[in-house]
Enzyme design. Structure first.
Site, PDB file in Angstrom:
ATOM      1  N   TRP A   1       0.821  -1.310   0.104  1.00  6.91           N
ATOM      2  CA  TRP A   1      -0.011  -0.155   0.095  1.00  6.91           C
ATOM      3  C   TRP A   1       0.855   1.459   0.090  1.00  6.91           C
ATOM      4  O   TRP A   1       0.503   2.303  -0.531  1.00  6.91           O
ATOM      5  CB  TRP A   1      -1.092  -0.106   1.252  1.00  6.91           C
ATOM      6  CG  TRP A   1      -1.845  -1.275   1.118  1.00  6.91           C
ATOM      7  CD1 TRP A   1      -2.079  -2.263   1.855  1.00  6.91           C
ATOM      8  CD2 TRP A   1      -2.755  -1.760   0.209  1.00  6.91           C
ATOM      9  NE1 TRP A   1      -2.947  -3.100   1.486  1.00  6.91           N
ATOM     10  CE2 TRP A   1      -3.407  -2.704   0.397  1.00  6.91           C
ATOM     11  CE3 TRP A   1      -3.199  -0.937  -1.194  1.00  6.91           C
ATOM     12  CZ2 TRP A   1      -4.335  -3.499  -0.356  1.00  6.91           C
ATOM     13  CZ3 TRP A   1      -4.107  -1.438  -1.956  1.00  6.91           C
ATOM     14  CH2 TRP A   1      -4.654  -2.623  -1.388  1.00  6.91           C
TER      15      TRP A   1
ATOM     16  N   ASP B   1      -1.590   6.525   6.747  1.00  9.20           N
ATOM     17  CA  ASP B   1      -2.530   5.724   6.209  1.00  9.20           C
ATOM     18  C   ASP B   1      -2.855   4.637   7.264  1.00  9.20           C
ATOM     19  O   ASP B   1      -1.940   3.747   7.685  1.00  9.20           O
ATOM     20  CB  ASP B   1      -2.080   5.008   4.875  1.00  9.20           C
ATOM     21  CG  ASP B   1      -2.964   3.678   4.553  1.00  9.20           C
ATOM     22  OD1 ASP B   1      -4.088   3.595   5.322  1.00  9.20           O
ATOM     23  OD2 ASP B   1      -2.655   3.118   3.416  1.00  9.20           O
TER      24      ASP B   1
ATOM     25  N   LYS C   1     -12.470  -1.916   8.152  1.00  9.37           N
ATOM     26  CA  LYS C   1     -11.701  -3.000   8.986  1.00  9.37           C
ATOM     27  C   LYS C   1     -12.262  -2.850  10.389  1.00  9.37           C
ATOM     28  O   LYS C   1     -13.230  -3.336  10.665  1.00  9.37           O
ATOM     29  CB  LYS C   1     -10.403  -2.834   8.675  1.00  9.37           C
ATOM     30  CG  LYS C   1      -9.520  -3.048   7.620  1.00  9.37           C
ATOM     31  CD  LYS C   1      -8.698  -2.323   6.853  1.00  9.37           C
ATOM     32  CE  LYS C   1      -8.476  -2.619   5.523  1.00  9.37           C
ATOM     33  NZ  LYS C   1      -8.016  -3.777   4.858  1.00  9.37           N
TER      34      LYS C   1
HETATM   35  N1  PMP Z   1      -4.004   0.974   2.975  1.00 10.95           N
HETATM   36  C1  PMP Z   1      -3.849  -0.208   3.841  1.00 10.95           C
HETATM   37  C2  PMP Z   1      -3.099  -0.091   4.742  1.00 10.95           C
HETATM   38  C3  PMP Z   1      -4.822  -1.148   3.476  1.00 10.95           C
HETATM   39  O1  PMP Z   1      -4.864  -2.406   4.340  1.00 10.95           O
HETATM   40  C4  PMP Z   1      -5.801  -1.055   2.404  1.00 10.95           C
HETATM   41  C5  PMP Z   1      -6.650  -2.208   2.008  1.00 10.95           C
HETATM   42  N2  PMP Z   1      -6.406  -3.365   2.364  1.00 10.95           N
HETATM   43  C6  PMP Z   1      -5.624   0.095   1.598  1.00 10.95           C
HETATM   44  C7  PMP Z   1      -4.785   1.106   1.727  1.00 10.95           C
HETATM   45  C8  PMP Z   1      -6.451   0.049   0.333  1.00 10.95           C
HETATM   46  O2  PMP Z   1      -7.763   0.493   0.813  1.00 10.95           O
HETATM   47  P1  PMP Z   1      -8.822   0.541  -0.129  1.00 10.95           P
HETATM   48  O3  PMP Z   1      -9.451  -0.761  -0.794  1.00 10.95           O
HETATM   49  O4  PMP Z   1     -10.109   1.204   0.551  1.00 10.95           O
HETATM   50  O5  PMP Z   1      -8.618   1.448  -1.343  1.00 10.95           O
END
Ligand code: PMP
Length: 357
Positions: free
Chosen positions: A102, A169, A193
């Site tokens: 991410w 994030d 989550k």
């Molecule tokens: N950042 C982190 C730390 C995540 O765990 C996730 C999703 N698992 C995301 C970003 C992406 O999130 P989204 O699907 O809401 O775009």
């Protein structure tokens, strides 16, 4: 009470009480005799709920007054772009710590808008630790970190504290432990989550850091519009916000984020104790950086991996398969996962060892 043990990484387990109450809101929201899906986002029924949701975030995390709490769409992925769009002038540099898939995606998007200094990375060892020995530059537009790495099962125990804005994030750890919001200038997280269902992204932003870039920003992507309109710049995702509110209220009823931390620490302690004890499994993340939320582990033998996953499925465990970039297993233990589910998983691992080991 459900008999399924939901270890999914997200969308993930939510409090039953919140789900039940939202079902009643789906039938009739407050005294409206309309479903929450049918009411106008401009109605007073909704206005009160939106305010209550914001208040709940503020209360749980002790959000300072000069910060806005926004409920947006587009997931955390959209924030990968929205952050540099709003905070990174094209001739300046943003600093990123690369701790996983991410963070890597966030870096890629930031490069579209300005310079990126990837000051530290654990990519060379498949992100199995949190880099610590790095020196931050004296000046930068902002620092971006990912405190909990959902895929790799690592978590920061301390946060860097430079003289420029810090962006985090927190998708997979928001509301799982107390944080000092004033240490950060922008926090974002997809709700799916600890906070609620997919479809809403919370952004907590220090208003003082906005307005520094001089590029034109399309309306929806400009944080200032959402701040000004208090998350009603466009039609907000009404149901996900409502369900998030009910989930956050449940967190408060349980004793708030401090109580969540105590429960989550205990679940993680039980889980890792078994991973370390059991002769058939081993953890993948560096011990000092292990995530309290997402425990990643593998079977020492591939044959056991397949067998264990099959047995787990037969015994009503869901979501235990690890992300493909790590393999093995991942036990995600969000706020609403009961301690009993971890006890049951530990029991299954012990039983498995005694039969096949
Ligand atoms: N950042 C982190 C730390 C995540 O765990 C996730 C999703 N698992 C995301 C970003 C992406 O999130 P989204 O699907 O809401 O775009």
């Amino acid at each position: 009470m459900t008999s399924v043990h939901n270890f999914s990484a997200g969308p993930a387990v939510l409090p039953r009480e919140a789900i039940e109450e939202s079902i009643s809101g789906l039938r009739s929201f407050k005294d409206s005799e309309l479903s929450v899906l049918e009411i106008s986002h401009r109605s007073s029924w909704w206005g009160e709920t939106m305010e209550a949701a914001e208040e709940q975030v503020r209360k749980l995390l002790n959000v300072p007054d000069n910060y806005s709490v926004l409920f947006l769409q587009g997931g955390a992925n959209m924030q990968f772009g929205m952050v540099p769009y709003n905070l990174l002038p094209s001739n300046e540099t943003a600093v990123y710590v690369n701790t996983g898939t991410w963070a890597d995606k966030a870096i890629k998007d930031a490069k579209i808008f300005g310079h990126v200094n990837e000051v530290a990375s654990s990519k060379e060892s498949n992100f199995n630790y949190i880099p610590k020995d790095y020196t931050l530059p004296e000046k930068a537009a902002y620092l971006h970190i990912t405190p909990n790495n959902t895929i790799f099962g690592t978590q920061m125990k301390a946060f860097p504290n430079p003289d420029y804005p810090v962006v985090a994030d927190m998708s997979s750890e928001l509301f799982s432990r107390p944080i000092d919001v004033s240490q950060f200038d922008l926090i974002y997280g997809g709700a799916q989550k600890n906070m609620g269902p997919a479809g809403v992204t919370v952004v907590i932003v220090n208003k003082d850091i906005l307005g520094r870039v001089d590029r034109e920003i399309p309306g929806f992507f400009d944080y200032r519009n959402h701040v000004k309109k208090e998350s009603l710049y466009n039609t907000p995702p009404v149901y996900p916000i409502y369900m998030s509110y009910l989930t956050m209220r449940w967190v408060e009823e349980q004793g708030g984020v401090k109580a969540m931390k105590d429960r989550n620490d205990e679940k993680a302690r039980m889980m890792y104790e078994e991973i370390d004890r059991n002769s058939l499994f081993e953890g993948t993340a560096a011990k000092e950086d292990r995530s309290v939320i997402n425990a990643t582990f593998v079977a020492k033998d591939e044959e056991y991996e397949r067998k264990f996953l099959k047995e787990a499925a037969e015994n009503n465990f869901v979501g235990l398969k690890g992300h493909r970039s790590v393999g093995g297993f991942r036990a995600s233990m969000y706020n609403a996962l009961p301690r009993e589910s971890v006890e049951a998983l530990v029991g299954l691992m012990q039983d498995f060892e005694s039969r096949v080991g």
